[in-house]
Design an enzyme around this catalytic site. Structure first.
Site, PDB file in Angstrom:
ATOM      1  N   ARG A 235      56.141  42.017  35.238  1.00  0.00           N
ATOM      2  CA  ARG A 235      55.742  41.458  33.461  1.00  0.00           C
ATOM      3  C   ARG A 235      54.740  42.509  33.327  1.00  0.00           C
ATOM      4  O   ARG A 235      53.728  42.604  34.017  1.00  0.00           O
ATOM      5  CB  ARG A 235      54.950  39.990  32.961  1.00  0.00           C
ATOM      6  N   GLU A 264      55.759  43.953  23.976  1.00  0.00           N
ATOM      7  CA  GLU A 264      57.231  44.528  23.981  1.00  0.00           C
ATOM      8  C   GLU A 264      57.972  44.393  22.130  1.00  0.00           C
ATOM      9  O   GLU A 264      57.190  43.136  21.974  1.00  0.00           O
ATOM     10  CB  GLU A 264      57.920  44.001  24.667  1.00  0.00           C
ATOM     11  N   HIS A 283      62.886  46.362  28.790  1.00  0.00           N
ATOM     12  CA  HIS A 283      62.728  44.832  29.419  1.00  0.00           C
ATOM     13  C   HIS A 283      64.364  44.796  29.512  1.00  0.00           C
ATOM     14  O   HIS A 283      64.854  43.976  29.052  1.00  0.00           O
ATOM     15  CB  HIS A 283      62.353  44.113  28.708  1.00  0.00           C
TER      16      HIS A 283
HETATM   17  C1  DGY Z   1      62.960  37.317  33.588  1.00  0.00           C
HETATM   18  O1  DGY Z   1      64.373  36.293  34.102  1.00  0.00           O
HETATM   19  O2  DGY Z   1      61.979  36.492  34.242  1.00  0.00           O
HETATM   20  C2  DGY Z   1      63.794  38.441  32.693  1.00  0.00           C
HETATM   21  O3  DGY Z   1      62.600  38.774  32.505  1.00  0.00           O
HETATM   22  C3  DGY Z   1      63.725  37.982  30.925  1.00  0.00           C
HETATM   23  O4  DGY Z   1      63.093  37.386  30.611  1.00  0.00           O
END
Ligand code: DGY
Length: 329
Positions: A235, A264, A283
């Site tokens: 993240r 993002e 992402h």
């Molecule tokens: C997750 O699976 O956490 C991916 O980053 C999508 O949010």
């Protein structure tokens, strides 16, 4: 009638499965995710929310939905859901663990390889017509084999990353809250500082929590080797981006590849995008057709079980809400 709200478009197969349950299914088909205000409005009479990272599912959203029994997150990370608020209200929170680990590790390793072997910057130079004569000292890259990979966070995705690294003859270190018993071909180190100092590549796989917010900042970059490369597929807020920009610009570390950023999407004029030693992806670590389909069907399974009054198979707060779960009332 049971009502399910899906906050982003989904695979037709998932929509069909949801509708086959007899529930009224509302799918947010707009190009953009609902605003928080739209979500609060849309959730009023909803029993099951099929949620995505694009929305914060906080106490305000939950309070707008007195019938809400379940929040089924499309993804393994659920830091966008206010879990304490869900616990208080007896709302089940679910995610999609396991099935995306390999795809995510594939991307993390691809980012590592790209930064190491400069597939992130040299093709653009070729396209600009700047490929000069063969130069024994030109365009030098960094080896992957026999270098040290430091994995921070040894969950399912970290373990898959370790397996990939083993295939490339890397030495693998890992740092995790707990030492894991399983054999990953990786050596445990008991501090973040040590793994930062010893690794040529650092790959982040720990969840975002208050403790891991800005976990990688100026002091941590100083500990890393000047030749080291940072990979972040967890993240964005785990990395202090201002500090990262300074570290990349000043040569404190050699490069970074980020699948996740703050915010993002990252604005096109963000300083990190001016750097040749920074590769940013939108992402997409879990974004293969096969994996996204599995995630969708797992989210469907979670939401349908809960609206039918059963414990969803991938519930993350079953113990916490056992006494006040709305699915059981
Ligand atoms: C997750 O699976 O956490 C991916 O980053 C999508 O949010």
């Amino acid at each position: 009638m049971t009502k399910i709200l899906v906050t982003r478009r989904t695979f037709p197969e998932a929509a069909v499965a949801l509708r086959a349950s007899g529930a009224e299914v509302v799918i947010w088909e707009d190009a953009d995710a609902p605003s928080q205000a739209d979500l609060v409005k849309a959730i009023a009479d909803v029993d099951g929310l099929y949620a995505h990272i694009t929305n914060q599912v906080n106490a305000e959203v939950m309070d707008a939905a007195p019938n809400l029994k379940v929040i089924a997150e499309f993804g393994v990370g659920y830091d966008n859901i206010e879990i304490a608020a869900a616990n208080e209200r007896g709302i089940a929170v679910c995610n999609t663990p396991g099935i995306l680990s390999e795809s995510t590790a594939d991307e993390a390793f691809a980012l590592l390889a790209s930064m190491a072997r400069r597939t992130h910057d040299l093709p653009a130079m070729v396209k600009r017509g700047e490929w000069g004569d063969f130069d024994p000292l030109g365009y030098l890259a960094t080896d992957i084999h026999h270098k040290t990979l430091g994995i921070v966070g040894m969950g399912n995705i970290g373990a898959e990353m370790a397996k990939r690294a083993a295939g490339f003859n890397m030495n693998v270190l890992y740092f995790n809250r707990n030492k894991r018993d399983e054999e990953f071909g990786a050596t445990y180190v008991d501090s973040l500082e040590e793994i930062l100092e010893r690794s040529d590549y650092i790959s982040l796989h720990n969840p975002l929590t208050p403790e891991t917010t800005n976990m990688m900042s100026t002091d941590q970059f100083k500990l890393m080797k000047k030749s080291a490369i940072l990979i972040n597929t967890t993240r964005g807020p785990v990395v202090d981006q201002d500090a990262l920009y300074e570290a990349l610009k000043s040569g404190e570390i050699a490069g970074a590849a980020l699948d996740v950023t703050v915010p993002e999407p990252i604005p096109a004029d963000h300083p990190l995008l001016t750097l040749d030693n920074c590769l940013i992806m939108p992402h997409v670590a879990s974004a293969t057709g096969d994996t996204r389909m599995k995630m969708a069907m797992m989210s469907v399974e979670n939401v349908l079980a809960a609206v039918a009054g059963d414990w969803p198979p991938y519930c993350v707060n079953q113990t916490e809400i056992a006494g006040n779960a709305r699915i059981k009332s």
